[in-house]
Write a protein that holds these residues in place. Structure first.
Motif, PDB file in Angstrom:
ATOM      1  N   ILE A  55      57.121 -17.329  18.956  1.00  0.00           N
ATOM      2  CA  ILE A  55      55.986 -17.155  18.042  1.00  0.00           C
ATOM      3  C   ILE A  55      55.782 -18.419  17.218  1.00  0.00           C
ATOM      4  O   ILE A  55      54.649 -18.810  16.921  1.00  0.00           O
ATOM      5  N   TYR A  56      56.864 -19.111  16.872  1.00  0.00           N
ATOM      6  CA  TYR A  56      56.779 -20.345  16.094  1.00  0.00           C
ATOM      7  C   TYR A  56      55.938 -21.391  16.811  1.00  0.00           C
ATOM      8  O   TYR A  56      55.117 -22.087  16.202  1.00  0.00           O
ATOM      9  N   THR A  57      56.129 -21.489  18.111  1.00  0.00           N
ATOM     10  CA  THR A  57      55.418 -22.514  18.862  1.00  0.00           C
ATOM     11  C   THR A  57      54.016 -22.078  19.270  1.00  0.00           C
ATOM     12  O   THR A  57      53.061 -22.849  19.150  1.00  0.00           O
ATOM     13  N   PHE A  58      53.870 -20.847  19.754  1.00  0.00           N
ATOM     14  CA  PHE A  58      52.558 -20.416  20.212  1.00  0.00           C
ATOM     15  C   PHE A  58      51.583 -20.237  19.049  1.00  0.00           C
ATOM     16  O   PHE A  58      50.387 -20.487  19.191  1.00  0.00           O
ATOM     17  N   ALA A  59      52.079 -19.812  17.889  1.00  0.00           N
ATOM     18  CA  ALA A  59      51.195 -19.669  16.732  1.00  0.00           C
ATOM     19  C   ALA A  59      50.809 -21.017  16.153  1.00  0.00           C
ATOM     20  O   ALA A  59      49.755 -21.168  15.530  1.00  0.00           O
ATOM     21  N   GLY A  60      51.663 -22.030  16.366  1.00  0.00           N
ATOM     22  CA  GLY A  60      51.408 -23.333  15.772  1.00  0.00           C
ATOM     23  C   GLY A  60      50.137 -23.995  16.274  1.00  0.00           C
ATOM     24  O   GLY A  60      49.450 -24.690  15.525  1.00  0.00           O
ATOM     25  N   ILE A  61      49.804 -23.805  17.560  1.00  0.00           N
ATOM     26  CA  ILE A  61      48.625 -24.474  18.120  1.00  0.00           C
ATOM     27  C   ILE A  61      47.325 -23.940  17.513  1.00  0.00           C
ATOM     28  O   ILE A  61      46.515 -24.728  17.006  1.00  0.00           O
ATOM     29  N   PRO A  62      47.047 -22.624  17.527  1.00  0.00           N
ATOM     30  CA  PRO A  62      45.819 -22.160  16.869  1.00  0.00           C
ATOM     31  C   PRO A  62      45.807 -22.438  15.373  1.00  0.00           C
ATOM     32  O   PRO A  62      44.749 -22.705  14.800  1.00  0.00           O
ATOM     33  N   MET A  63      46.977 -22.404  14.729  1.00  0.00           N
ATOM     34  CA  MET A  63      47.030 -22.764  13.308  1.00  0.00           C
ATOM     35  C   MET A  63      46.627 -24.216  13.110  1.00  0.00           C
ATOM     36  O   MET A  63      45.901 -24.552  12.174  1.00  0.00           O
ATOM     37  N   GLY A  64      47.119 -25.098  13.994  1.00  0.00           N
ATOM     38  CA  GLY A  64      46.764 -26.508  13.886  1.00  0.00           C
ATOM     39  C   GLY A  64      45.291 -26.751  14.107  1.00  0.00           C
ATOM     40  O   GLY A  64      44.660 -27.541  13.394  1.00  0.00           O
ATOM     41  N   LEU A  65      44.710 -26.059  15.079  1.00  0.00           N
ATOM     42  CA  LEU A  65      43.270 -26.201  15.324  1.00  0.00           C
ATOM     43  C   LEU A  65      42.467 -25.681  14.142  1.00  0.00           C
ATOM     44  O   LEU A  65      41.452 -26.260  13.760  1.00  0.00           O
ATOM     45  N   ALA A  66      42.922 -24.583  13.545  1.00  0.00           N
ATOM     46  CA  ALA A  66      42.227 -24.033  12.370  1.00  0.00           C
ATOM     47  C   ALA A  66      42.319 -24.995  11.194  1.00  0.00           C
ATOM     48  O   ALA A  66      41.358 -25.171  10.431  1.00  0.00           O
ATOM     49  N   ALA A  67      43.471 -25.647  11.039  1.00  0.00           N
ATOM     50  CA  ALA A  67      43.652 -26.558   9.906  1.00  0.00           C
ATOM     51  C   ALA A  67      42.776 -27.789  10.012  1.00  0.00           C
ATOM     52  O   ALA A  67      42.472 -28.421   8.997  1.00  0.00           O
ATOM     53  N   TYR A 115      39.452 -25.973   8.534  1.00  0.00           N
ATOM     54  CA  TYR A 115      39.410 -25.169   7.321  1.00  0.00           C
ATOM     55  C   TYR A 115      40.397 -25.684   6.270  1.00  0.00           C
ATOM     56  O   TYR A 115      41.086 -26.678   6.483  1.00  0.00           O
ATOM     57  N   ASN A 116      40.483 -24.991   5.153  1.00  0.00           N
ATOM     58  CA  ASN A 116      41.270 -25.423   4.009  1.00  0.00           C
ATOM     59  C   ASN A 116      42.764 -25.364   4.310  1.00  0.00           C
ATOM     60  O   ASN A 116      43.348 -24.293   4.442  1.00  0.00           O
ATOM     61  N   ASP A 127      31.223 -36.674   8.512  1.00  0.00           N
ATOM     62  CA  ASP A 127      30.583 -35.356   8.497  1.00  0.00           C
ATOM     63  C   ASP A 127      30.071 -34.983   9.887  1.00  0.00           C
ATOM     64  O   ASP A 127      30.122 -33.822  10.297  1.00  0.00           O
ATOM     65  N   GLU A 128      29.559 -35.996  10.615  1.00  0.00           N
ATOM     66  CA  GLU A 128      29.026 -35.724  11.946  1.00  0.00           C
ATOM     67  C   GLU A 128      30.113 -35.275  12.914  1.00  0.00           C
ATOM     68  O   GLU A 128      29.939 -34.320  13.666  1.00  0.00           O
ATOM     69  N   SER A 129      31.255 -35.982  12.900  1.00  0.00           N
ATOM     70  CA  SER A 129      32.327 -35.630  13.838  1.00  0.00           C
ATOM     71  C   SER A 129      32.936 -34.277  13.486  1.00  0.00           C
ATOM     72  O   SER A 129      33.302 -33.500  14.364  1.00  0.00           O
ATOM     73  N   ARG A 130      32.998 -33.988  12.187  1.00  0.00           N
ATOM     74  CA  ARG A 130      33.555 -32.698  11.793  1.00  0.00           C
ATOM     75  C   ARG A 130      32.604 -31.566  12.166  1.00  0.00           C
ATOM     76  O   ARG A 130      33.037 -30.487  12.609  1.00  0.00           O
ATOM     77  N   PRO A 168      41.654 -35.541  -6.230  1.00  0.00           N
ATOM     78  CA  PRO A 168      40.611 -34.630  -5.771  1.00  0.00           C
ATOM     79  C   PRO A 168      39.786 -34.087  -6.921  1.00  0.00           C
ATOM     80  O   PRO A 168      40.237 -33.994  -8.055  1.00  0.00           O
ATOM     81  N   THR A 169      38.584 -33.726  -6.573  1.00  0.00           N
ATOM     82  CA  THR A 169      37.707 -33.107  -7.549  1.00  0.00           C
ATOM     83  C   THR A 169      37.783 -31.607  -7.415  1.00  0.00           C
ATOM     84  O   THR A 169      38.316 -31.065  -6.460  1.00  0.00           O
ATOM     85  N   ALA A 170      37.217 -30.911  -8.353  1.00  0.00           N
ATOM     86  CA  ALA A 170      37.265 -29.454  -8.352  1.00  0.00           C
ATOM     87  C   ALA A 170      36.552 -28.870  -7.146  1.00  0.00           C
ATOM     88  O   ALA A 170      36.900 -27.805  -6.650  1.00  0.00           O
ATOM     89  N   GLU A 171      35.542 -29.588  -6.635  1.00  0.00           N
ATOM     90  CA  GLU A 171      34.778 -29.069  -5.496  1.00  0.00           C
ATOM     91  C   GLU A 171      35.587 -29.090  -4.205  1.00  0.00           C
ATOM     92  O   GLU A 171      35.197 -28.475  -3.223  1.00  0.00           O
ATOM     93  N   GLU A 172      36.727 -29.806  -4.181  1.00  0.00           N
ATOM     94  CA  GLU A 172      37.493 -29.960  -2.955  1.00  0.00           C
ATOM     95  C   GLU A 172      38.621 -28.955  -2.833  1.00  0.00           C
ATOM     96  O   GLU A 172      39.477 -29.070  -1.989  1.00  0.00           O
ATOM     97  N   THR A 173      38.659 -27.948  -3.673  1.00  0.00           N
ATOM     98  CA  THR A 173      39.710 -26.943  -3.595  1.00  0.00           C
ATOM     99  C   THR A 173      39.454 -26.014  -2.445  1.00  0.00           C
ATOM    100  O   THR A 173      38.361 -25.867  -1.977  1.00  0.00           O
TER     101      THR A 173
END
Length: 535
Positions: free
Chosen positions: A139-151, A154-155, A281-284, A530-535
């Motif tokens: 689970i440590y390894t298989f969960a890491g890939i979708p977590m990495g893609l999400a990171a 996302y925040n 912004d474009e690449s993201r 960081p600014t407050a908007e970057e939380t």
């Protein structure tokens, strides 16, 4: 000579041109001195991430330290002949562990006729190795890939805090386990939570610190390995012996898991999500439009480049040596007659002090070498360090305490340099848009190979026993293969990775340039506030 960006124009770093207005730019400060010149807030974030990694390792390795008392209470794993410490006798631990049958064990007496041995659970065997290996690692390894893609989308701060609270809660609840299946379920939860730790933290550090300080920052972050690993020995041995409220090993889990819940809450309210360096912004926006199924093959193609493939393979073999030793340390030293107090007295500080020196020294050295010979110099540092450490690793298993413990000091100082350096090379080889996912996939590879390697210890040890070796001699011979042997094999694989590193670094830079993800001159995150908007 300027640092990384002037030498090979890394695809994932904030690039700085070597000249401005026709004059060469001054070299950025490196090492701990340069790190301490970073903004106070960046250093605060580094401290939070260091503490997070400390708890990550503490919670992970607590199982190995309290394996015997927990196995005896919950009743899982193999049984063997052990010294009965509740009976006064002149027998030593070695007298009992040399016995291989229950009948002989229970009838064995000392010169005064005292039955000083007992047949009980040893904290080893297949059920233990399943908890240490597959239950956690899969689970440590298989969960890491979708977590990495999400990171990468996302925040990361919130994802990391949530992961920390999850695995800390599972660690705390392990102290209440009464059945083997409960240990397995909670161990599964620890693995799921810890899957996001280093991918999230590495990505955050890459955005809080400039490329010239990245190796050193990762080295400081990796102090967490040795602080946590050493604290596992201190808490697991001394707290268990203290037998608080007659709950023995259970308090080791309570003390290990509780702080992580509080740290996760602190992280949510005080850490800011930084601007992503090297990502427009474009690449993201383009990355957000791609599904997980579309993005995964792109990342996989990167890892089939020779340098990345060999880098992962080498890291997996070297990681395997660490896993095998970590989950066999307590058993090995107990097998040669050391008490839990003696083991804790040495192992509670040697990995902490020596390992911490090693990872920071390795990061500093690699940053300096890069400034002179280019990014491939990092890999040379890894190769040389592993070959220099191998003889001391051999001595750990060959000589008697206290010299066995003392031999671990150069092993940790020299041999542990590979961790931050390999991560630094990795982030220099992949586009910034998938940096976190790439780190997650790297850990997927090295953890599946390294984390499951302990499963081979029992069958190999049994083969040595069948050849006539005693229990401890069979374990020692097995560790010769999987501990110093994999240091040498890992160094040879890193050497192979060097042959294709230059070409793949150039390809990474060209692809990043085409994607428009390289920041312009001066747009680094040095001193990031960081600014407050970057939380």
């Amino acid at each position: 000579m300027h640092l990384i960006s002037n030498l090979h124009q890394m695809a994932v770093d904030e690039l700085h041109d070597g000249e401005q207005g026709g004059a060469p730019a001054a070299a950025a400060p490196t090492g701990l001195r340069g790190l301490l010149r970073s903004s106070g807030y960046s250093l605060y974030v580094l401290l939070l991430l260091l503490l997070t990694y400390l708890l990550n390792q503490l919670d992970r390795y607590m199982l190995a330290i309290v394996a015997r008392p927990s196995a005896q209470e919950i009743e899982f794993g193999d049984k063997g002949c052990l010294l009965n410490e509740t009976v006064k006798s002149t027998l030593e631990d070695g007298n009992c562990t040399a016995i291989t049958t229950e009948t002989t064990c229970t009838s064995f007496v000392d010169a005064d006729g005292h039955h000083g041995c007992k047949w009980d659970y040893t904290g080893t065997g297949t059920e233990y190795n399943l908890l240490a290996g597959p239950v956690f690692i899969l689970i440590y390894t298989f969960a890491g890939i979708p977590m990495g893609l999400a990171a990468d989308l996302y925040n990361r701060k919130l994802l990391l805090a949530g992961a920390l609270i999850l695995w800390s809660t599972c660690t705390f609840l392990t102290g209440f386990a009464e059945e083997y299946w409960e240990l397995a379920v909670l161990r599964f939860g620890i693995g799921f939570g810890e899957a996001g730790c280093t991918p999230f933290a590495t990505s955050l550090l890459a955005d809080y610190f400039i490329p010239e300080l990245r190796g050193t920052a990762l080295g400081v972050y990796n102090w967490g390995i040795y602080f946590g690993y050493s604290m596992a020995y201190a808490i697991g041995n001394f707290i268990t012996d203290a037998n608080i409220m007659d709950m023995g090993w259970r308090w080791s889990y309570f003390i290990s898991g509780g702080p992580g819940i509080l740290l996760g809450i602190l992280m949510i309210f005080t850490m800011k999500e930084p601007q992503r360096a090297g990502v427009t912004d474009e690449s993201r926006a383009a990355a957000r439009q791609k599904t997980f199924v579309q993005r995964l093959p792109e990342m996989m193609r990167l890892f089939f480049r020779p340098s990345l493939f060999l880098l992962c393979f080498a890291g997996a073999i070297r990681n395997a040596a660490g896993y095998v030793w970590s989950y066999s340390t307590q058993t090995f030293f107990e097998g040669i007659g050391q008490t839990s107090t003696q083991i804790g007295a040495y192992m509670s500080w040697i990995p902490l002090v020596a390992g911490s020196i090693g990872v920071v020294f390795g990061g500093f050295i690699s940053d300096r070498v890069v400034s002179r010979v280019g990014p491939h110099g990092r890999v040379w540092v890894i190769i040389i360090s592993q070959l220099l450490a191998a003889p001391f690793v051999f001595c750990v298993l060959f000589v008697e305490p206290p010299w066995a413990y003392i031999s671990l000091i150069p092993v940790y100082i020299i041999g542990e340099m590979w961790i931050p350096i390999t991560l630094a090379v990795l982030v220099e080889l992949v586009p910034a848009e998938i940096r976190t996912a790439a780190v997650a996939f790297y850990f997927f590879v090295i953890s599946n190979v390294g984390g499951n390697m302990p499963l081979l210890v029992d069958p190999v040890k049994q083969a040595f026993k069948n050849a006539g070796n005693s229990e401890i001699d069979a374990l020692r011979d097995t560790l010769y293969l999987f501990y110093p042997g994999e240091y040498i094999l890992g160094a040879l694989l890193y050497l192979l990775a060097l042959f294709s590193l230059r070409r793949d670094l150039r390809i990474a830079q060209e692809e990043s340039a085409r994607a428009g993800s390289i920041q312009k001159d001066g747009e680094s995150n040095e001193g990031y506030e960081p600014t407050a908007e970057e939380t």
